[in-house]
Design a protein around this motif. Sequence first.
Motif, short mmCIF file in Angstrom:
data_model
loop_
_atom_site.label_atom_id
_atom_site.label_comp_id
_atom_site.label_asym_id
_atom_site.label_seq_id
_atom_site.Cartn_x
_atom_site.Cartn_y
_atom_site.Cartn_z
N PHE A 107 0.83 -1.20 0.00
CA PHE A 107 0.00 0.00 0.00
C PHE A 107 0.87 1.25 0.00
O PHE A 107 0.61 2.21 -0.74
CB PHE A 107 -0.93 0.00 1.21
N ARG A 108 1.92 1.25 0.83
CA ARG A 108 2.84 2.41 0.85
C ARG A 108 3.48 2.62 -0.51
O ARG A 108 3.64 3.75 -0.97
CB ARG A 108 3.92 2.22 1.90
N LEU A 109 3.84 1.53 -1.18
CA LEU A 109 4.47 1.63 -2.49
C LEU A 109 3.52 2.27 -3.50
O LEU A 109 3.92 3.14 -4.28
CB LEU A 109 4.91 0.25 -2.98
N ARG A 110 2.24 1.87 -3.48
CA ARG A 110 1.26 2.49 -4.38
C ARG A 110 1.12 3.98 -4.10
O ARG A 110 1.07 4.80 -5.02
CB ARG A 110 -0.09 1.80 -4.27
N LEU A 111 1.05 4.33 -2.81
CA LEU A 111 0.95 5.74 -2.46
C LEU A 111 2.20 6.51 -2.86
O LEU A 111 2.12 7.62 -3.39
CB LEU A 111 0.68 5.89 -0.95
N THR A 112 3.35 5.91 -2.63
CA THR A 112 4.62 6.53 -3.00
C THR A 112 4.67 6.81 -4.49
O THR A 112 5.08 7.90 -4.93
CB THR A 112 5.80 5.63 -2.58
N LYS A 113 4.24 5.84 -5.29
CA LYS A 113 4.24 6.02 -6.75
C LYS A 113 3.28 7.13 -7.18
O LYS A 113 3.60 7.91 -8.08
CB LYS A 113 3.88 4.70 -7.44
N LEU A 114 2.11 7.19 -6.55
CA LEU A 114 1.15 8.25 -6.87
C LEU A 114 1.73 9.63 -6.54
O LEU A 114 1.61 10.58 -7.32
CB LEU A 114 -0.15 8.05 -6.11
N VAL A 115 2.36 9.73 -5.37
CA VAL A 115 2.97 11.00 -4.98
C VAL A 115 4.10 11.36 -5.94
O VAL A 115 4.19 12.50 -6.40
CB VAL A 115 3.47 10.95 -3.51
N GLN A 116 4.94 10.39 -6.26
CA GLN A 116 6.06 10.67 -7.16
C GLN A 116 5.57 11.10 -8.53
O GLN A 116 6.15 11.99 -9.15
CB GLN A 116 6.99 9.45 -7.28
N ARG A 117 4.48 10.49 -8.99
CA ARG A 117 3.90 10.90 -10.27
C ARG A 117 3.46 12.36 -10.19
O ARG A 117 3.67 13.13 -11.12
CB ARG A 117 2.71 10.01 -10.63
N GLY A 118 2.87 12.76 -9.07
CA GLY A 118 2.47 14.15 -8.88
C GLY A 118 3.65 15.10 -8.85
O GLY A 118 3.59 16.20 -9.39
N VAL A 119 4.74 14.65 -8.22
CA VAL A 119 5.97 15.46 -8.20
C VAL A 119 6.51 15.61 -9.62
O VAL A 119 6.84 16.71 -10.08
CB VAL A 119 7.03 14.83 -7.26
N ASP A 120 6.59 14.47 -10.32
CA ASP A 120 7.12 14.49 -11.69
C ASP A 120 6.29 15.35 -12.63
O ASP A 120 6.83 15.98 -13.55
CB ASP A 120 7.20 13.06 -12.25
N GLY A 130 0.01 19.32 2.38
CA GLY A 130 1.36 18.90 2.68
C GLY A 130 2.19 18.64 1.43
O GLY A 130 3.38 18.93 1.40
N LEU A 131 1.56 18.11 0.41
CA LEU A 131 2.27 17.79 -0.82
C LEU A 131 2.55 19.04 -1.66
O LEU A 131 3.52 19.08 -2.40
CB LEU A 131 1.47 16.79 -1.65
N LYS A 132 1.71 20.03 -1.52
CA LYS A 132 1.86 21.25 -2.32
C LYS A 132 2.61 22.36 -1.58
O LYS A 132 2.95 23.36 -2.16
CB LYS A 132 0.49 21.75 -2.78
N SER A 133 2.84 22.14 -0.31
CA SER A 133 3.49 23.16 0.51
C SER A 133 4.90 23.44 0.02
O SER A 133 5.66 22.52 -0.24
CB SER A 133 3.54 22.68 1.97
N GLY A 184 4.67 17.99 -11.75
CA GLY A 184 4.64 19.36 -11.27
C GLY A 184 3.41 19.70 -10.43
O GLY A 184 3.20 20.86 -10.09
N GLU A 185 2.60 18.70 -10.08
CA GLU A 185 1.41 18.94 -9.26
C GLU A 185 1.78 19.13 -7.79
O GLU A 185 1.06 19.81 -7.06
CB GLU A 185 0.45 17.75 -9.37
N PHE A 186 2.87 18.49 -7.36
CA PHE A 186 3.33 18.57 -5.97
C PHE A 186 4.71 19.20 -5.94
O PHE A 186 5.46 19.17 -6.92
CB PHE A 186 3.37 17.19 -5.32
N ASN A 187 5.07 19.73 -4.79
CA ASN A 187 6.36 20.37 -4.59
C ASN A 187 7.49 19.40 -4.93
O ASN A 187 7.47 18.24 -4.52
CB ASN A 187 6.46 20.84 -3.14
#
Length: 115
Positions: A44-57, A108-111, A59-62
């Motif tokens: 589950f953490r890996l899926r969340l990590t990939k989603l967050v990383q996709r957002g970073v890549d 937190g992700l966009k901060s 430009g949606e997240f800091n």
Amino acid sequence: MLPVYLKEVTIRQSRIRALYVIMGEALGAVPEVQTEIAHLNEGFRLRLTKLVQRGVDNGEFNSGVDSEAAGILILALLRGVTMQALADPKAIDLNQVIPLVQASALTGLKSPTAT
């Protein structure tokens, strides 16, 4: 993903309750299931990590967001709210909490100070 996870608590309450009981047992009374629970959490953490990383890549997240740390935090947020809802369903209105959970995670992700 966060709203879906929390809405499933209401839809599949008995199954999710069973999972949380097993997760609790893995901490002490039935340590034999600890490895399986750790594997479940890792996936589950890996899926969340990939989603967050996709957002970073994208430009949606800091760009300074640590996607692994964010995955841990988001899973903890989901599991904590779920535990409260299962323990006291009359006191926790998940429909009311879901927007706050999502807003908290996204803030937190966009901060600009997220690292």
